[in-house]
Scaffold this motif. Structure first.
Motif, PDB file in Angstrom:
ATOM      1  N   CYS A  30     -33.906 -33.446 -28.254  1.00 13.45           N
ATOM      2  CA  CYS A  30     -33.289 -32.380 -29.043  1.00 13.45           C
ATOM      3  C   CYS A  30     -34.166 -32.007 -30.240  1.00 13.45           C
ATOM      4  O   CYS A  30     -34.801 -32.879 -30.847  1.00 13.45           O
ATOM      5  N   VAL A  31     -34.159 -30.746 -30.590  1.00 12.31           N
ATOM      6  CA  VAL A  31     -34.654 -30.352 -31.906  1.00 12.31           C
ATOM      7  C   VAL A  31     -33.710 -31.001 -32.919  1.00 12.31           C
ATOM      8  O   VAL A  31     -32.496 -30.853 -32.826  1.00 12.31           O
ATOM      9  N   GLU A  49     -39.537 -40.815 -41.452  1.00 11.02           N
ATOM     10  CA  GLU A  49     -40.884 -40.828 -40.874  1.00 11.02           C
ATOM     11  C   GLU A  49     -40.885 -40.198 -39.484  1.00 11.02           C
ATOM     12  O   GLU A  49     -41.767 -39.392 -39.161  1.00 11.02           O
ATOM     13  N   ARG A  50     -39.904 -40.558 -38.664  1.00  7.66           N
ATOM     14  CA  ARG A  50     -39.881 -40.067 -37.283  1.00  7.66           C
ATOM     15  C   ARG A  50     -39.617 -38.568 -37.222  1.00  7.66           C
ATOM     16  O   ARG A  50     -40.228 -37.856 -36.415  1.00  7.66           O
ATOM     17  N   LEU A  51     -38.720 -38.060 -38.055  1.00  7.49           N
ATOM     18  CA  LEU A  51     -38.431 -36.629 -38.020  1.00  7.49           C
ATOM     19  C   LEU A  51     -39.573 -35.821 -38.608  1.00  7.49           C
ATOM     20  O   LEU A  51     -39.853 -34.709 -38.155  1.00  7.49           O
ATOM     21  N   GLN A  52     -40.252 -36.362 -39.612  1.00  6.69           N
ATOM     22  CA  GLN A  52     -41.399 -35.660 -40.176  1.00  6.69           C
ATOM     23  C   GLN A  52     -42.518 -35.538 -39.151  1.00  6.69           C
ATOM     24  O   GLN A  52     -43.229 -34.529 -39.098  1.00  6.69           O
ATOM     25  N   HIS A  53     -42.643 -36.538 -38.308  1.00  5.72           N
ATOM     26  CA  HIS A  53     -43.707 -36.553 -37.305  1.00  5.72           C
ATOM     27  C   HIS A  53     -43.366 -35.702 -36.094  1.00  5.72           C
ATOM     28  O   HIS A  53     -44.216 -34.948 -35.597  1.00  5.72           O
ATOM     29  N   LEU A  54     -42.103 -35.798 -35.624  1.00  3.00           N
ATOM     30  CA  LEU A  54     -41.745 -35.162 -34.365  1.00  3.00           C
ATOM     31  C   LEU A  54     -40.801 -33.961 -34.500  1.00  3.00           C
ATOM     32  O   LEU A  54     -40.923 -32.992 -33.751  1.00  3.00           O
ATOM     33  N   GLY A  55     -39.838 -34.045 -35.417  1.00  2.00           N
ATOM     34  CA  GLY A  55     -38.799 -33.014 -35.475  1.00  2.00           C
ATOM     35  C   GLY A  55     -37.926 -33.044 -34.249  1.00  2.00           C
ATOM     36  O   GLY A  55     -37.264 -32.066 -33.909  1.00  2.00           O
ATOM     37  N   GLN A  56     -37.931 -34.197 -33.564  1.00  2.00           N
ATOM     38  CA  GLN A  56     -37.154 -34.355 -32.338  1.00  2.00           C
ATOM     39  C   GLN A  56     -36.483 -35.722 -32.312  1.00  2.00           C
ATOM     40  O   GLN A  56     -36.957 -36.680 -32.932  1.00  2.00           O
ATOM     41  N   ALA A  57     -35.398 -35.794 -31.579  1.00  2.00           N
ATOM     42  CA  ALA A  57     -34.745 -37.073 -31.290  1.00  2.00           C
ATOM     43  C   ALA A  57     -33.918 -36.899 -30.034  1.00  2.00           C
ATOM     44  O   ALA A  57     -33.609 -35.770 -29.622  1.00  2.00           O
ATOM     45  N   GLN A  58     -33.577 -38.010 -29.427  1.00  6.47           N
ATOM     46  CA  GLN A  58     -32.737 -37.967 -28.235  1.00  6.47           C
ATOM     47  C   GLN A  58     -31.501 -38.851 -28.391  1.00  6.47           C
ATOM     48  O   GLN A  58     -30.500 -38.647 -27.709  1.00  6.47           O
ATOM     49  N   THR A  59     -31.589 -39.815 -29.309  1.00  7.08           N
ATOM     50  CA  THR A  59     -30.517 -40.792 -29.453  1.00  7.08           C
ATOM     51  C   THR A  59     -30.346 -41.176 -30.915  1.00  7.08           C
ATOM     52  O   THR A  59     -31.320 -41.298 -31.650  1.00  7.08           O
ATOM     53  N   ILE A  60     -29.096 -41.360 -31.302  1.00  6.53           N
ATOM     54  CA  ILE A  60     -28.768 -41.957 -32.600  1.00  6.53           C
ATOM     55  C   ILE A  60     -28.073 -43.281 -32.327  1.00  6.53           C
ATOM     56  O   ILE A  60     -27.091 -43.337 -31.578  1.00  6.53           O
ATOM     57  N   LEU A  61     -28.588 -44.353 -32.914  1.00  5.77           N
ATOM     58  CA  LEU A  61     -27.979 -45.682 -32.810  1.00  5.77           C
ATOM     59  C   LEU A  61     -27.461 -46.048 -34.188  1.00  5.77           C
ATOM     60  O   LEU A  61     -28.239 -46.146 -35.139  1.00  5.77           O
ATOM     61  N   ALA A  62     -26.165 -46.222 -34.311  1.00  2.23           N
ATOM     62  CA  ALA A  62     -25.547 -46.442 -35.619  1.00  2.23           C
ATOM     63  C   ALA A  62     -24.713 -47.711 -35.607  1.00  2.23           C
ATOM     64  O   ALA A  62     -24.182 -48.117 -34.572  1.00  2.23           O
ATOM     65  N   ASN A  63     -24.611 -48.318 -36.782  1.00  2.00           N
ATOM     66  CA  ASN A  63     -23.751 -49.509 -36.896  1.00  2.00           C
ATOM     67  C   ASN A  63     -23.028 -49.524 -38.230  1.00  2.00           C
ATOM     68  O   ASN A  63     -23.499 -48.957 -39.221  1.00  2.00           O
ATOM     69  N   SER A  64     -21.893 -50.158 -38.267  1.00  2.00           N
ATOM     70  CA  SER A  64     -21.199 -50.458 -39.517  1.00  2.00           C
ATOM     71  C   SER A  64     -21.275 -51.962 -39.746  1.00  2.00           C
ATOM     72  O   SER A  64     -21.749 -52.710 -38.897  1.00  2.00           O
ATOM     73  N   GLY A  65     -20.831 -52.400 -40.924  1.00  2.00           N
ATOM     74  CA  GLY A  65     -20.811 -53.828 -41.216  1.00  2.00           C
ATOM     75  C   GLY A  65     -22.015 -54.339 -41.972  1.00  2.00           C
ATOM     76  O   GLY A  65     -21.936 -55.347 -42.671  1.00  2.00           O
ATOM     77  N   CYS A  66     -23.143 -53.640 -41.853  1.00  2.00           N
ATOM     78  CA  CYS A  66     -24.371 -54.046 -42.538  1.00  2.00           C
ATOM     79  C   CYS A  66     -25.214 -52.809 -42.799  1.00  2.00           C
ATOM     80  O   CYS A  66     -25.541 -52.064 -41.865  1.00  2.00           O
ATOM     81  N   ALA A  67     -25.565 -52.585 -44.069  1.00  2.00           N
ATOM     82  CA  ALA A  67     -26.337 -51.402 -44.440  1.00  2.00           C
ATOM     83  C   ALA A  67     -27.820 -51.533 -44.103  1.00  2.00           C
ATOM     84  O   ALA A  67     -28.532 -50.535 -44.062  1.00  2.00           O
ATOM     85  N   ASN A  68     -28.295 -52.749 -43.891  1.00  2.00           N
ATOM     86  CA  ASN A  68     -29.722 -53.005 -43.703  1.00  2.00           C
ATOM     87  C   ASN A  68     -30.515 -52.341 -44.826  1.00  2.00           C
ATOM     88  O   ASN A  68     -31.527 -51.678 -44.601  1.00  2.00           O
ATOM     89  N   ALA A  69     -30.042 -52.538 -46.060  1.00  2.00           N
ATOM     90  CA  ALA A  69     -30.692 -52.009 -47.258  1.00  2.00           C
ATOM     91  C   ALA A  69     -31.075 -53.171 -48.173  1.00  2.00           C
ATOM     92  O   ALA A  69     -30.373 -54.177 -48.227  1.00  2.00           O
ATOM     93  N   CYS A  70     -32.183 -53.020 -48.885  1.00  2.00           N
ATOM     94  CA  CYS A  70     -32.700 -54.077 -49.765  1.00  2.00           C
ATOM     95  C   CYS A  70     -33.000 -55.341 -48.955  1.00  2.00           C
ATOM     96  O   CYS A  70     -32.710 -56.462 -49.384  1.00  2.00           O
ATOM     97  N   THR A  71     -33.584 -55.142 -47.779  1.00  2.00           N
ATOM     98  CA  THR A  71     -33.874 -56.252 -46.872  1.00  2.00           C
ATOM     99  C   THR A  71     -35.369 -56.371 -46.567  1.00  2.00           C
ATOM    100  O   THR A  71     -35.762 -57.138 -45.685  1.00  2.00           O
ATOM    101  N   GLY A  72     -36.209 -55.580 -47.248  1.00  2.00           N
ATOM    102  CA  GLY A  72     -37.650 -55.726 -47.146  1.00  2.00           C
ATOM    103  C   GLY A  72     -38.214 -55.470 -45.758  1.00  2.00           C
ATOM    104  O   GLY A  72     -37.640 -54.726 -44.953  1.00  2.00           O
ATOM    105  N   MET A  82     -28.506 -32.613 -34.154  1.00  2.00           N
ATOM    106  CA  MET A  82     -29.287 -32.574 -32.917  1.00  2.00           C
ATOM    107  C   MET A  82     -28.893 -31.329 -32.124  1.00  2.00           C
ATOM    108  O   MET A  82     -27.710 -31.091 -31.888  1.00  2.00           O
ATOM    109  N   ALA A  83     -29.884 -30.544 -31.715  1.00  2.00           N
ATOM    110  CA  ALA A  83     -29.644 -29.313 -30.956  1.00  2.00           C
ATOM    111  C   ALA A  83     -30.354 -29.414 -29.617  1.00  2.00           C
ATOM    112  O   ALA A  83     -31.586 -29.448 -29.570  1.00  2.00           O
ATOM    113  N   ASN A  84     -29.570 -29.460 -28.516  1.00  2.00           N
ATOM    114  CA  ASN A  84     -30.184 -29.682 -27.199  1.00  2.00           C
ATOM    115  C   ASN A  84     -30.475 -28.402 -26.415  1.00  2.00           C
ATOM    116  O   ASN A  84     -31.100 -28.468 -25.345  1.00  2.00           O
TER     117      ASN A  84
END
Length: 395
Positions: free
Chosen positions: A32-33, A53-76, A226-228
């Motif tokens: 998708c655009v 980084e990925r959108l700046q490089h491609l401007g495309q994606a096909q999948t979003i993988l999301a989770n709750s419970g952990c922000a994965n922030a400030c984890t180096g 995402m626009a397919n």
């Protein structure tokens, strides 16, 4: 809620809690655009950095993988590797390039992402993809949200029906300078990347960027679209024509719907408040004034206590950094005027305002008498439950 070319899935992976949906997937049959806006915080979670980084490089994606419970922030570096690993697991199972997988996380900051939970449940997640499971995605990304948040819109472009469906999560840590915590839009429009990114930035600036629950900006905020291209309309190459304008209008409409759902579900909130500053010197000036009032803890607690304390509103305006004459300001709760030219109206106005404050949705109008521009900020009250929720968020 369905849209052609997209499928959805969610599983209870045990990222943090047991027996609740917490990992979700949005997948398109074809790349998708894709455009995005992200938190402006200097502290950015690993998935935010990776997606940018990925959108700046491609401007495309096909999948979003999301989770709750952990922000994965400030984890180096460990957090960045965890994000890449989960995306790689999804890409391998889907048979796509890992650069086409965008990551999104929400939850507790500073804790390591449970990669094992993804490893154990990826087969079930991918195997469960279905066009009919959009509501499962909405539930899987909830944290302190009390209700899932979804919306849909359609429009006609060049005789073709174009659809948009959207999902958002957010209840606290909401005063974005781009978006709310997480929001995803799927559309079947045919559109180039540049106008899609421009449309998202504009629509977001007038919707998610106009809401505040508590004045805090998250480390993980993002809005992705995402626009397919399955609608088959004549490609939207610019927003400066009727087709482009119509798409922007539909996108702004669905984002506003989602953003107001976030405000209504603010942590512990009992009232939604629209702060409208009008007759300001400029739209920027009006927004600054409205946002200062909307973020005032004293104003928000007065709304919760149903106290028509308009003096707190005028005091908040005074520290917004905008020059104005306080002896010209009028203040209304719905259609009840409490202050005229910076002074109390008196009479039955207090009693009328007290009745207004019993309502669940309230319009606070502030007339500055300086010009012709206006802006609205959407917020909620502060309750005892807000303190309780955030005092033991990690437990």
């Amino acid at each position: 809620m369905k849209i052609q070319g997209f499928s959805f899935s969610a599983v209870a992976a045990g990222v943090r809690y047991k027996d609740r949906l917490d990992v979700a997937m949005i997948h398109s049959e074809t790349p998708c655009v894709t455009a995005g806006v992200f938190t402006t915080s200097m502290v950015k979670a690993a998935p935010v950095v990776l997606d940018m980084e990925r959108l700046q490089h491609l401007g495309q994606a096909q999948t979003i993988l999301a989770n709750s419970g952990c922000a994965n922030a400030c984890t180096g570096e460990e957090g960045m590797e965890a994000a890449k690993t989960t995306g790689r697991l999804a890409a391998e199972r889907l048979g796509i390039d890992e650069g086409l997988v965008l990551l999104s996380s929400t939850g507790v900051i500073g804790e390591a992402l449970n990669v094992e939970a993804f490893e154990k449940n990826m087969d079930e997640l991918v195997g469960g993809l279905s066009p009919t499971k959009f509501d499962d995605v909405a539930r899987a990304i909830m944290t302190t949200d009390t209700v899932p948040k979804t919306a849909e819109r359609t429009l006609i472009l060049d005789g073709k029906q174009v659809s948009l469906i959207g999902v958002a999560k957010g209840s606290g840590m909401i005063m974005p300078n781009m978006a709310t915590m997480l929001a995803y839009i799927c559309t079947d429009v045919v559109i180039d990347f540049a106008p899609l990114q421009e449309a998202l930035r504009f629509a977001n600036s007038r919707t998610f960027n106009r809401i505040t629950v508590d004045g805090d900006t998250s480390t993980n905020d993002m809005v992705l679209i995402m626009a397919n291209g399955c609608a088959g309309n004549t490609p939207v190459m610019t927003l400066d024509n009727p087709a482009g304008a119509a798409f922007v209008e539909a996108l702004e409409d669905i984002l506003k719907d989602l953003s107001l759902q976030v405000v209504r579900d603010g942590e512990g909130a009992s009232k939604m408040i629209t702060v409208r500053v009008e007759s300001a010197g400029s739209e920027i000036e009006a927004e600054v004034l409205a946002r200062t009032v909307a973020n005032s803890a004293l104003v928000k607690t007065a709304f919760f206590g149903e106290d028509a304390n308009w003096g707190r509103i005028l005091a908040a305006l005074g520290r917004a950094g905008v020059l104005f004459d306080p002896n010209m300001v009028d203040i209304f709760f719905n259609d009840v005027q409490l202050a005229r030219n910076g002074r109390a109206v008196g009479g039955q106005s207090e009693a009328g305002a007290a009745e207004v404050l019993k309502e669940k949705e309230i319009l606070l109008t502030i007339n500055m008498k300086r010009g012709v521009d206006f802006a609205e900020i959407y917020t909620c009250d502060f309750s005892l439950d807000y303190v309780k929720i955030n005092a033991d968020y990690r437990s």
